[in-house]
Design a protein around this motif. Structure first.
Motif, short mmCIF file in Angstrom:
data_model
loop_
_atom_site.label_atom_id
_atom_site.label_comp_id
_atom_site.label_asym_id
_atom_site.label_seq_id
_atom_site.Cartn_x
_atom_site.Cartn_y
_atom_site.Cartn_z
N HIS A 181 40.15 5.17 49.45
CA HIS A 181 39.60 3.86 49.83
C HIS A 181 40.05 2.74 48.91
O HIS A 181 39.71 1.58 49.14
CB HIS A 181 38.08 3.93 49.85
CG HIS A 181 37.55 4.94 50.82
ND1 HIS A 181 37.38 6.26 50.49
CD2 HIS A 181 37.21 4.83 52.12
CE1 HIS A 181 36.94 6.93 51.54
NE2 HIS A 181 36.83 6.09 52.55
N ALA A 182 40.81 3.09 47.88
CA ALA A 182 41.17 2.10 46.86
C ALA A 182 41.96 0.93 47.45
O ALA A 182 41.88 -0.19 46.94
CB ALA A 182 41.97 2.76 45.75
N HIS A 183 42.68 1.18 48.55
CA HIS A 183 43.47 0.09 49.15
C HIS A 183 42.57 -1.09 49.56
O HIS A 183 43.02 -2.23 49.61
CB HIS A 183 44.26 0.59 50.36
CG HIS A 183 43.37 1.09 51.47
ND1 HIS A 183 42.87 2.38 51.49
CD2 HIS A 183 42.87 0.49 52.56
CE1 HIS A 183 42.11 2.54 52.56
NE2 HIS A 183 42.09 1.40 53.23
N LEU A 184 41.30 -0.80 49.84
CA LEU A 184 40.39 -1.88 50.25
C LEU A 184 40.22 -2.93 49.14
O LEU A 184 39.94 -4.09 49.42
CB LEU A 184 39.01 -1.31 50.61
CG LEU A 184 38.99 -0.38 51.83
CD1 LEU A 184 37.66 0.35 51.93
CD2 LEU A 184 39.25 -1.19 53.11
N THR A 185 40.35 -2.48 47.90
CA THR A 185 40.15 -3.40 46.77
C THR A 185 41.47 -3.92 46.21
O THR A 185 41.46 -4.61 45.18
CB THR A 185 39.38 -2.70 45.63
OG1 THR A 185 40.15 -1.59 45.15
CG2 THR A 185 38.02 -2.21 46.08
N ALA A 186 42.57 -3.62 46.88
CA ALA A 186 43.87 -4.11 46.38
C ALA A 186 43.82 -5.64 46.34
O ALA A 186 43.37 -6.28 47.28
CB ALA A 186 44.99 -3.64 47.30
N GLY A 187 44.25 -6.19 45.25
CA GLY A 187 44.25 -7.65 45.13
C GLY A 187 43.04 -8.19 44.40
O GLY A 187 42.95 -9.39 44.13
N LEU A 188 42.11 -7.31 44.06
CA LEU A 188 40.88 -7.74 43.35
C LEU A 188 41.21 -8.51 42.07
O LEU A 188 40.55 -9.48 41.72
CB LEU A 188 40.08 -6.48 43.00
CG LEU A 188 38.57 -6.57 42.86
CD1 LEU A 188 37.93 -7.13 44.11
CD2 LEU A 188 37.99 -5.18 42.56
N ASP A 189 42.27 -8.07 41.41
CA ASP A 189 42.63 -8.67 40.12
C ASP A 189 43.04 -10.14 40.25
O ASP A 189 43.00 -10.88 39.28
CB ASP A 189 43.76 -7.85 39.48
CG ASP A 189 44.01 -8.27 38.04
OD1 ASP A 189 43.04 -8.29 37.26
OD2 ASP A 189 45.16 -8.61 37.69
#
Ligand SMILES: *Cc1c(COP(=O)(O)O)cnc(C)c1O
Length: 472
Positions: free
Chosen positions: A285-293
């Motif tokens: 599920h980590a792709h959902l948070t891609a770009g958080l940074d």
């Protein structure tokens, strides 16, 4: 010293032992107690001029008597929200290590906010480093502990407000929010706490502009956001609140697409990832948070999916300098701001407890793998409940289970009154909370407790079905 107080001092270890037994008992009976006990009958109205039913004691009877009174009068009324079938809101429990850390927080009673007594804030900084690593954030982000996601959003938007001032050549921290003039805060499906934050910050709830979401989704439509940003061109820059995990369907804005809009538009990007940030712990599920940074400021709740006791959240930002401009607290006895401002200069609070310790304990005790296991198990539980409810005739599942929340309603006649009756009938076994999704009154079951297992899912599903069948 007051005689009762002196007697308690003399038997402090016994008092702590009795409290420990009460706590252990409360936790050992989580599975057997009603998840939410029915409220007691309302007391008769007091006769005019009479004293309150439980007056303030003139002379106390000591900690043992207070514990006894609590155990008799209040403990039985408290919900089993620390337990595995409290699925209302997004709640989370407290891991054994987090609980131990929280007890020691109170025992050490630190005010961890400044260098003259600095170990507490050093511990907090170490914990923030671990959290940044956990969520895959770069060293460009600094972080501070606050009491919850609402305070984290408020702090992030206060930094955003100062950034708007910087662009306009003023300082709202010095000149007041009115110096900014009208502000536009753009978001697809913002959490209610965003409007509250805007109210507190003097930007006003009406500064929030809802941008269309993608069809059938709670994620913002990036093209619509692009247009909304273009509309404000020529005017002051905007603030965009991205949502990484909405409360109804745990939908995620496309954070990369939003960040890419910075090439054409000038805006501050605040991301509310209160519980969605934990998707980063699950490789699936980590792709959902891609770009958080890419966020300029970022909210993550810890009393939800990190499973530390209330109240705890973290606020990350790339602009600690602006944060210190807003929250600096000049006083003769405090250190200068410098490059590493003391925590007293970074959050709405001055004094605060060593809130980081519970998070430090659970991260130290279970590590990335341990917390990943909790997140993945909760996601699997949510999926299983969604599949179970979708199979029977009683319920309609209203949205795909994207992460840890099941949004569902009665298949027939889902009125708010019937849903309330259903919730109350099931409350001894499972607690869910009401919502409205796409105009339909509905219920949400949110999984974020470290104790929840598939056996709890079966028990919850059974209780919901039984309650639905018994509705009028
Ligand atoms: C829970 C939540 C909040 C508010 O959190 P508190 O800890 O109750 O202040 C804000 N945003 C989102 C997305 C949430 O889930």
């Amino acid at each position: 010293m007051d005689r009762t107080l002196a007697a308690d001092l003399a038997r402090l270890p016994d008092i702590l032992d009795a409290a420990r037994r009460a706590a252990a008992d409360a936790l050992a009976t989580l599975d057997a107690r009603p998840v939410v006990p029915p409220p007691p009958p309302p007391p008769p109205p007091p006769a005019k001029g009479t004293a309150p039913a439980t007056p303030l004691p003139e002379h106390g009877a000591g900690a043992a008597a207070a514990l006894d009174a609590f155990q008799r009068r209040w403990a039985p009324r408290l919900s089993a929200s620390a337990g595995p079938r409290y699925l209302g809101f997004v709640t989370g429990g407290a891991t054994p290590a987090a609980l131990a850390g929280d007890w020691l927080t109170a025992a050490h009673d630190q005010n961890s906010n400044s260098a003259p007594d600095g170990a507490g804030q050093d511990l907090e900084r170490e914990t923030v480093d671990w959290l940044r690593d956990l969520f895959g954030l770069s060293a460009a982000h600094t972080g501070t502990f606050v009491s919850g996601a609402t305070m984290s959003n408020t702090t992030g938007l206060a930094i955003a407000r100062e950034w708007l001032g910087e662009r306009a050549g003023i300082s709202p921290a010095e000149d007041g929010a009115a110096a900014l003039g009208p502000v536009r805060v753009l978001s697809g499906a913002p959490h209610s706490s965003i409007a509250k934050a805007l109210s507190v910050l003097g930007l006003g709830r009406r500064s929030l502009v809802q941008v269309p979401t993608l069809p059938g989704r709670e994620a913002v439509d990036p093209a619509a956001l692009d247009r909304a940003l273009a509309d404000s061109r020529g005017g002051p820059p905007a603030v965009v609140v991205a949502n990484a995990g909405t409360v109804n369907t745990v939908d995620f804005d496309d954070l990369h697409a939003i960040a890419a809009l910075k090439e054409r538009h000038d805006f501050w990007l605040h991301t509310d990832a209160a519980f969605g940030a934990f998707a980063a712990l699950s490789p699936d599920h980590a792709h959902l948070t891609a770009g958080l940074d890419a966020s300029d400021s970022l909210c993550v709740d810890l009393h939800k999916w990190l499973n530390v006791p209330y109240d705890s959240a973290v606020q990350f930002t790339r602009r600690q300098d602006l944060q210190a401009r807003v929250f600096q607290n000049s006083a003769a006895y405090l250190g200068p701001l410098g490059d590493h401002p003391d925590l007293v200069h970074l959050t709405p609070e001055n004094s605060h407890r060593l809130r980081a310790l519970a998070a430090w304990f659970t991260l130290r005790a279970y590590g990335r793998r341990g917390h990943r296991e909790i997140v993945e198990r909760d996601i699997a539980c949510a999926r299983a409940l969604g599949e179970d409810l979708a199979r029977g005739p009683e319920f309609t599942v209203l949205a795909p289970v994207r992460l840890n929340v099941v949004c569902f309603t009665l298949a027939e006649n889902p009125t708010p009154a019937r849903l309330t009756a259903l919730r109350e009938a099931a409350a001894a076994e499972v607690f869910v909370t009401p919502t409205v999704y796409a105009g339909t009154p509905a219920l949400r079951a949110a999984f974020s407790n470290w104790r929840t297992t598939q056996a709890d899912v079966r028990r919850a599903a059974q209780a919901l079905r039984t309650a639905a069948r018994e509705l009028e």
